[in-house]
Design a protein around this motif. Structure first.
Motif, PDB file in Angstrom:
ATOM      1  N   LYS A  97       5.427   5.375  -4.157  1.00 52.84           N
ATOM      2  CA  LYS A  97       6.822   5.752  -4.106  1.00 52.84           C
ATOM      3  C   LYS A  97       7.252   5.867  -2.657  1.00 52.84           C
ATOM      4  N   GLY A  98       8.534   5.764  -2.448  1.00 53.37           N
ATOM      5  CA  GLY A  98       9.095   5.849  -1.111  1.00 53.37           C
ATOM      6  C   GLY A  98       9.039   7.246  -0.542  1.00 53.37           C
ATOM      7  N   TRP A  99       9.289   7.327   0.744  1.00 53.95           N
ATOM      8  CA  TRP A  99       9.241   8.591   1.453  1.00 53.95           C
ATOM      9  C   TRP A  99      10.249   9.578   0.884  1.00 53.95           C
ATOM     10  N   LEU A 100      11.469   9.113   0.637  1.00 58.36           N
ATOM     11  CA  LEU A 100      12.519   9.994   0.160  1.00 58.36           C
ATOM     12  C   LEU A 100      12.209  10.537  -1.236  1.00 58.36           C
ATOM     13  N   SER A 101      11.778   9.676  -2.152  1.00 55.96           N
ATOM     14  CA  SER A 101      11.500  10.138  -3.514  1.00 55.96           C
ATOM     15  C   SER A 101      10.314  11.102  -3.547  1.00 55.96           C
ATOM     16  N   ASN A 154       9.421  13.178  -1.115  1.00 52.90           N
ATOM     17  CA  ASN A 154       9.862  14.451  -0.554  1.00 52.90           C
ATOM     18  C   ASN A 154      10.816  15.182  -1.485  1.00 52.90           C
ATOM     19  N   LEU A 155      11.698  14.441  -2.149  1.00 47.72           N
ATOM     20  CA  LEU A 155      12.595  15.087  -3.111  1.00 47.72           C
ATOM     21  C   LEU A 155      11.816  15.703  -4.260  1.00 47.72           C
ATOM     22  N   LYS A 156      10.787  15.007  -4.722  1.00 50.12           N
ATOM     23  CA  LYS A 156       9.960  15.542  -5.804  1.00 50.12           C
ATOM     24  C   LYS A 156       9.243  16.813  -5.351  1.00 50.12           C
ATOM     25  N   GLU A 157       8.733  16.809  -4.129  1.00 55.03           N
ATOM     26  CA  GLU A 157       8.032  17.987  -3.610  1.00 55.03           C
ATOM     27  C   GLU A 157       8.988  19.170  -3.439  1.00 55.03           C
ATOM     28  N   ILE A 158      10.203  18.904  -2.960  1.00 53.19           N
ATOM     29  CA  ILE A 158      11.189  19.972  -2.799  1.00 53.19           C
ATOM     30  C   ILE A 158      11.563  20.550  -4.158  1.00 53.19           C
ATOM     31  N   ARG A 159      11.776  19.670  -5.140  1.00 55.64           N
ATOM     32  CA  ARG A 159      12.152  20.163  -6.475  1.00 55.64           C
ATOM     33  C   ARG A 159      11.034  20.995  -7.088  1.00 55.64           C
TER      34      ARG A 159
END
Length: 61
Positions: free
Chosen positions: A6-10, A12-17
């Motif tokens: 997965k991409g960097w953004l997805s 990081n968003l998953k980790e933040i959520r």
């Protein structure tokens, strides 16, 4: 390693959520809805902040 990277953004968003709005099996349906609404509000605020930064930088330039 058959799973696609997965991409960097997805990632990081998953980790933040998972960090801020962790879903647990003991949550009631009301708590799950509250966490979902909080997550989308967080995304909207971050998007608005990023757009505000772009506008501010464009005026400085």
């Amino acid at each position: 390693m058959t799973e696609r990277k997965k991409g960097w953004l997805s990632r990081n968003l998953k980790e933040i959520r998972e960090t801020l709005f962790e879903n647990s099996p003991e949550d009631s349906s009301f708590q799950k809805k509250q966490k979902a609404i909080g997550w989308y509000m967080f995304l909207i605020l971050m998007t608005c902040g990023a757009l505000a930064m772009l506008v501010a930088v464009s005026f400085v330039h």
